[in-house]
Design a protein around this motif. Structure first.
Motif, PDB file in Angstrom:
ATOM      1  N   ALA A 155     -44.483  15.496   9.214  1.00 41.13           N
ATOM      2  CA  ALA A 155     -45.599  14.761   9.815  1.00 41.13           C
ATOM      3  C   ALA A 155     -45.382  13.254   9.710  1.00 41.13           C
ATOM      4  CB  ALA A 155     -46.907  15.161   9.135  1.00 41.13           C
ATOM      5  N   LEU A 156     -44.868  12.775   8.590  1.00 34.95           N
ATOM      6  CA  LEU A 156     -44.621  11.340   8.413  1.00 34.95           C
ATOM      7  C   LEU A 156     -43.576  10.829   9.401  1.00 34.95           C
ATOM      8  CD1 LEU A 156     -44.618  10.871   4.534  1.00 34.95           C
ATOM      9  CD2 LEU A 156     -46.187   9.824   6.165  1.00 34.95           C
ATOM     10  N   VAL A 157     -42.522  11.603   9.616  1.00 35.04           N
ATOM     11  CA  VAL A 157     -41.481  11.176  10.551  1.00 35.04           C
ATOM     12  C   VAL A 157     -42.005  11.182  11.980  1.00 35.04           C
ATOM     13  CG1 VAL A 157     -39.176  11.675  11.461  1.00 35.04           C
ATOM     14  CG2 VAL A 157     -39.625  11.915   9.013  1.00 35.04           C
ATOM     15  N   LYS A 158     -42.880  12.118  12.313  1.00 32.72           N
ATOM     16  CA  LYS A 158     -43.462  12.130  13.653  1.00 32.72           C
ATOM     17  C   LYS A 158     -44.285  10.867  13.902  1.00 32.72           C
ATOM     18  CE  LYS A 158     -43.633  17.038  14.884  1.00 32.72           C
ATOM     19  NZ  LYS A 158     -42.935  16.881  16.181  1.00 32.72           N
ATOM     20  N   VAL A 159     -44.971  10.376  12.880  1.00 34.90           N
ATOM     21  CA  VAL A 159     -45.765   9.153  13.011  1.00 34.90           C
ATOM     22  C   VAL A 159     -44.865   7.921  13.080  1.00 34.90           C
ATOM     23  CG1 VAL A 159     -47.450   7.659  11.844  1.00 34.90           C
ATOM     24  CG2 VAL A 159     -47.795  10.143  11.906  1.00 34.90           C
ATOM     25  N   ASN A 160     -43.813   7.916  12.253  1.00 37.37           N
ATOM     26  CA  ASN A 160     -42.875   6.789  12.239  1.00 37.37           C
ATOM     27  C   ASN A 160     -41.448   7.337  12.285  1.00 37.37           C
ATOM     28  OD1 ASN A 160     -41.349   4.506  11.890  1.00 37.37           O
ATOM     29  ND2 ASN A 160     -42.079   4.046   9.834  1.00 37.37           N
ATOM     30  N   PRO A 161     -40.864   7.379  13.472  1.00 34.14           N
ATOM     31  CA  PRO A 161     -39.532   7.994  13.625  1.00 34.14           C
ATOM     32  C   PRO A 161     -38.419   7.330  12.829  1.00 34.14           C
ATOM     33  CG  PRO A 161     -40.621   7.760  15.757  1.00 34.14           C
ATOM     34  CD  PRO A 161     -41.438   6.989  14.774  1.00 34.14           C
ATOM     35  N   GLN A 162     -38.665   6.142  12.276  1.00 32.19           N
ATOM     36  CA  GLN A 162     -37.628   5.465  11.497  1.00 32.19           C
ATOM     37  C   GLN A 162     -37.526   5.995  10.065  1.00 32.19           C
ATOM     38  OE1 GLN A 162     -35.638   3.461  13.254  1.00 32.19           O
ATOM     39  NE2 GLN A 162     -37.012   4.094  14.915  1.00 32.19           N
ATOM     40  N   GLU A 163     -38.498   6.796   9.659  1.00 29.30           N
ATOM     41  CA  GLU A 163     -38.497   7.326   8.300  1.00 29.30           C
ATOM     42  C   GLU A 163     -37.322   8.281   8.082  1.00 29.30           C
ATOM     43  OE1 GLU A 163     -40.753   6.897   5.769  1.00 29.30           O
ATOM     44  OE2 GLU A 163     -42.671   6.303   6.674  1.00 29.30           O
ATOM     45  N   LYS A 164     -36.743   8.203   6.890  1.00 27.25           N
ATOM     46  CA  LYS A 164     -35.742   9.173   6.437  1.00 27.25           C
ATOM     47  C   LYS A 164     -36.197   9.633   5.059  1.00 27.25           C
ATOM     48  CE  LYS A 164     -31.855   7.121   8.961  1.00 27.25           C
ATOM     49  NZ  LYS A 164     -31.811   8.143   9.990  1.00 27.25           N
ATOM     50  N   ILE A 165     -36.632  10.865   4.964  1.00 26.75           N
ATOM     51  CA  ILE A 165     -37.329  11.336   3.775  1.00 26.75           C
ATOM     52  C   ILE A 165     -36.543  12.455   3.096  1.00 26.75           C
ATOM     53  CG2 ILE A 165     -39.461  12.404   2.915  1.00 26.75           C
ATOM     54  CD1 ILE A 165     -40.911  11.091   5.252  1.00 26.75           C
ATOM     55  N   LEU A 166     -36.433  12.353   1.784  1.00 24.74           N
ATOM     56  CA  LEU A 166     -35.825  13.419   0.996  1.00 24.74           C
ATOM     57  C   LEU A 166     -36.928  14.332   0.465  1.00 24.74           C
ATOM     58  CD1 LEU A 166     -33.138  11.531  -1.134  1.00 24.74           C
ATOM     59  CD2 LEU A 166     -32.687  13.292   0.597  1.00 24.74           C
ATOM     60  N   VAL A 167     -36.803  15.606   0.749  1.00 21.29           N
ATOM     61  CA  VAL A 167     -37.663  16.613   0.133  1.00 21.29           C
ATOM     62  C   VAL A 167     -36.803  17.392  -0.849  1.00 21.29           C
ATOM     63  CG1 VAL A 167     -39.054  18.690   0.499  1.00 21.29           C
ATOM     64  CG2 VAL A 167     -39.187  16.784   2.127  1.00 21.29           C
ATOM     65  N   ILE A 168     -37.244  17.426  -2.095  1.00 22.35           N
ATOM     66  CA  ILE A 168     -36.490  18.105  -3.155  1.00 22.35           C
ATOM     67  C   ILE A 168     -37.374  19.173  -3.775  1.00 22.35           C
ATOM     68  CG2 ILE A 168     -35.325  17.834  -5.374  1.00 22.35           C
ATOM     69  CD1 ILE A 168     -34.977  14.823  -4.548  1.00 22.35           C
ATOM     70  N   ALA A 169     -36.843  20.350  -3.915  1.00 23.86           N
ATOM     71  CA  ALA A 169     -37.518  21.425  -4.646  1.00 23.86           C
ATOM     72  C   ALA A 169     -36.596  21.833  -5.784  1.00 23.86           C
ATOM     73  CB  ALA A 169     -37.804  22.605  -3.724  1.00 23.86           C
ATOM     74  N   ALA A 170     -37.069  21.705  -7.015  1.00 25.41           N
ATOM     75  CA  ALA A 170     -36.217  21.989  -8.174  1.00 25.41           C
ATOM     76  C   ALA A 170     -37.041  22.625  -9.284  1.00 25.41           C
ATOM     77  CB  ALA A 170     -35.569  20.703  -8.692  1.00 25.41           C
ATOM     78  N   ASP A 171     -36.505  23.712  -9.849  1.00 27.45           N
ATOM     79  CA  ASP A 171     -37.225  24.403 -10.918  1.00 27.45           C
ATOM     80  C   ASP A 171     -36.274  25.159 -11.822  1.00 27.45           C
ATOM     81  OD1 ASP A 171     -40.168  24.181 -10.999  1.00 27.45           O
ATOM     82  OD2 ASP A 171     -40.048  24.806  -8.900  1.00 27.45           O
ATOM     83  N   ILE A 172     -36.727  25.358 -13.053  1.00 25.58           N
ATOM     84  CA  ILE A 172     -36.055  26.241 -14.005  1.00 25.58           C
ATOM     85  C   ILE A 172     -37.057  27.321 -14.381  1.00 25.58           C
ATOM     86  CG2 ILE A 172     -34.996  26.431 -16.293  1.00 25.58           C
ATOM     87  CD1 ILE A 172     -34.097  23.505 -15.984  1.00 25.58           C
ATOM     88  N   ALA A 173     -36.814  28.538 -13.925  1.00 26.88           N
ATOM     89  CA  ALA A 173     -37.715  29.657 -14.189  1.00 26.88           C
ATOM     90  C   ALA A 173     -37.425  30.207 -15.583  1.00 26.88           C
ATOM     91  CB  ALA A 173     -37.536  30.746 -13.137  1.00 26.88           C
ATOM     92  N   LYS A 174     -38.412  30.109 -16.446  1.00 26.55           N
ATOM     93  CA  LYS A 174     -38.225  30.531 -17.829  1.00 26.55           C
ATOM     94  C   LYS A 174     -39.469  31.294 -18.300  1.00 26.55           C
ATOM     95  CE  LYS A 174     -36.321  27.509 -20.536  1.00 26.55           C
ATOM     96  NZ  LYS A 174     -36.083  26.340 -21.447  1.00 26.55           N
ATOM     97  N   TYR A 175     -39.257  32.455 -18.888  1.00 28.90           N
ATOM     98  CA  TYR A 175     -40.354  33.281 -19.391  1.00 28.90           C
ATOM     99  C   TYR A 175     -40.151  33.572 -20.876  1.00 28.90           C
ATOM    100  CZ  TYR A 175     -41.402  34.100 -14.459  1.00 28.90           C
ATOM    101  OH  TYR A 175     -41.708  33.930 -13.137  1.00 28.90           O
ATOM    102  N   ASP A 176     -41.187  34.082 -21.517  1.00 25.15           N
ATOM    103  CA  ASP A 176     -41.078  34.464 -22.923  1.00 25.15           C
ATOM    104  C   ASP A 176     -40.019  35.547 -23.104  1.00 25.15           C
ATOM    105  OD1 ASP A 176     -43.049  32.721 -23.702  1.00 25.15           O
ATOM    106  OD2 ASP A 176     -44.647  34.215 -23.646  1.00 25.15           O
ATOM    107  N   GLN A 177     -39.319  35.476 -24.209  1.00 22.96           N
ATOM    108  CA  GLN A 177     -38.332  36.506 -24.533  1.00 22.96           C
ATOM    109  C   GLN A 177     -39.029  37.852 -24.674  1.00 22.96           C
ATOM    110  OE1 GLN A 177     -36.098  35.636 -28.047  1.00 22.96           O
ATOM    111  NE2 GLN A 177     -34.688  37.363 -27.783  1.00 22.96           N
ATOM    112  N   ASP A 178     -38.403  38.880 -24.088  1.00 23.70           N
ATOM    113  CA  ASP A 178     -38.903  40.258 -24.103  1.00 23.70           C
ATOM    114  C   ASP A 178     -40.164  40.459 -23.267  1.00 23.70           C
ATOM    115  OD1 ASP A 178     -36.825  41.119 -25.812  1.00 23.70           O
ATOM    116  OD2 ASP A 178     -37.949  40.450 -27.563  1.00 23.70           O
ATOM    117  N   SER A 179     -40.518  39.491 -22.436  1.00 28.25           N
ATOM    118  CA  SER A 179     -41.639  39.673 -21.515  1.00 28.25           C
ATOM    119  C   SER A 179     -41.145  40.356 -20.245  1.00 28.25           C
ATOM    120  CB  SER A 179     -42.257  38.324 -21.157  1.00 28.25           C
ATOM    121  OG  SER A 179     -41.353  37.550 -20.372  1.00 28.25           O
ATOM    122  N   SER A 180     -42.082  40.824 -19.411  1.00 25.47           N
ATOM    123  CA  SER A 180     -41.706  41.504 -18.161  1.00 25.47           C
ATOM    124  C   SER A 180     -41.016  40.565 -17.189  1.00 25.47           C
ATOM    125  CB  SER A 180     -42.954  42.108 -17.507  1.00 25.47           C
ATOM    126  OG  SER A 180     -43.891  41.085 -17.191  1.00 25.47           O
TER     127      SER A 180
END
Length: 425
Positions: A155-180
């Motif tokens: 949406a931001l680039v559609k409003v201003n075509p000069q924009e160059k935007i980085l979208v980052i998705a980053a995660d470390i999935a961690k659960y309790d030991q011996d949990s499901s």
């Protein structure tokens, strides 16, 4: 005087008409301008735990994992790897192909944030020498935030075509030991460059979305690991898919047959199969199993050997499709279903651009996966459960082999560094 007034009124009318025409042309140009993913790259950790090792330790038939949830391996982050170092590893190959001074915003999606106030993107900003004229924001809603960031950037680039935007998705999935949830761990980061005239994927207008306040998965502030009601979460996931599909078809007029390939959020690989079967039933599709699998299986390959990466997993699936599908995807329509527990979900589509293959970084993805070091079970426990990060001062052993490293905490301040890639362990 009256004649002059009439002339003035005539001029005003003409000017107004010209302005109206000009504005309508601007709107038209915005409507036809393509915006979407110009470059995309993912990163994962340098280590993995095999589900055969995990099953042997737990005294469980390995097919519960290979067949039951569709997982073979899960990437395991060492103590000196976090979402910032993973994100840097994902982003840097993109920055090497462009002028990083042109980046106007970074939208960092994560549910394993490292600070209750400061955006993870600001730590990344310094590590990657991004421009000061650049906005940074962290987005959170479980595994949905990456899709939210992509839609906002579009949406931001559609409003201003000069924009160059980085979208980052980053995660470390961690659960309790011996949990499901322990068998569904993993980690990863995906970086996407959003621009006008994208070379990989045009994001199409219109989507279906759905929100409901449920407690299927959550992590209170005092906990390092999440709480999950797995069976209930699966039920809510599939219900959300139905709701978003209905809204999507109402908003866009598109039907099932208009979509060539399907990407789903994948907490575990078997979930994507369940999702697609639910959608097939919803639309009364006559596809046989082989035909249905051809539209979904290429997007599941990486997840089977990386594991859950929360907000990144949908886009790891998209990269898996790009890297592994046998047929060319030029002009093919791809659907994306994003689900974030709690819950928020969205269904949207994009069209693959002609010549997309020339800018893929498939070899980097394959090398990262192939070069990981396998862990034994005691070392995995050391990695995930023996470090107390709630300390004002913490020096971490150098186990991260990559260029970017979380090296510790000093007076409650997180420290990052660039290093020469190594062969740790």
């Amino acid at each position: 005087m009256q004649e002059n007034g009439q002339k003035e009124n005539t001029k005003t009318v003409i000017i107004r008409r010209l302005v109206k025409i000009a504005l309508s042309n601007v709107t038209f140009d915005l409507d036809i301008m393509k915006v979407g993913i110009d470059l995309i790259h993912f990163a994962t950790s340098d280590y993995f735990l095999g589900m055969d090792t995990f099953a042997q330790e737990k005294g469980i038939d390995v097919n519960k994992y290979y067949v039951g949830i569709g997982q073979e391996k899960m990437s395991i982050a060492p103590p000196d790897e976090d979402i910032v170092s993973l994100a840097a590893k994902a982003v840097e190959p993109i920055l090497q192909q462009i002028d990083r001074a042109q980046i106007t915003a970074v939208m960092f999606a994560t549910e394993t944030g490292i600070d209750q106030s400061k955006s993870a993107g600001v730590f990344l900003h310094k590590l990657l020498n991004l421009p000061s004229r650049c906005r940074m924001i962290e987005l959170k809603h479980a595994c949905y935030a990456g899709a939210a960031g992509l839609q906002m950037a579009t949406a931001l680039v559609k409003v201003n075509p000069q924009e160059k935007i980085l979208v980052i998705a980053a995660d470390i999935a961690k659960y309790d030991q011996d949990s499901s949830g322990e068998a569904t761990q993993g980690c990863g980061a995906v970086a996407m460059l959003i621009t006008q005239n994208p070379r990989i994927l045009e994001i199409e207008p219109g989507s279906g979305y759905f929100t409901d306040d449920v407690m299927d998965f959550w992590r209170p502030n005092h906990r390092n690991t999440a709480l999950v009601d797995g069976k209930y979460s699966t039920k809510v996931y599939l219900s959300s898919l139905k709701h978003t599909w209905e809204h999507f078809t109402e908003q866009t007029g598109r039907v099932f047959e208009d979509i060539d390939y399907f990407c789903y959020h994948i907490p575990f690989t078997k979930m994507a199969d369940k999702a697609h079967q639910t959608l097939l039933k919803k639309v009364n599709s006559q596809l046989d199993k082989a035909q249905a699998d051809a539209k979904t299986l290429p997007s599941q390959i990486y997840n089977r050997i990386i594991g859950n990466s929360y907000s990144a997993s949908l886009f790891v699936g998209f990269i898996s499709l790009l890297d592994n599908v046998k047929d060319r995807l030029d002009n093919k329509r791809i659907s994306f279903f994003s689900y974030g527990s709690g819950c928020v979900a969205e269904f949207f589509t994009g069209v693959i651009q002609p010549g997309y293959q020339t800018v893929l970084m498939s070899e980097s993805h394959r090398q990262q996966i192939a070069q990981r070091t396998e862990l034994d079970y005691p070392t995995y426990i050391d990695f995930y459960y023996k470090t107390d990060y709630a300390q004002s001062d913490l020096a971490l052993p150098q186990l991260n082999k990559g260029r970017f490293r979380f090296c510790g905490i000093e007076q409650d301040k997180r420290l990052y560094t660039q290093q020469t890639p190594s062969n740790a362990l």
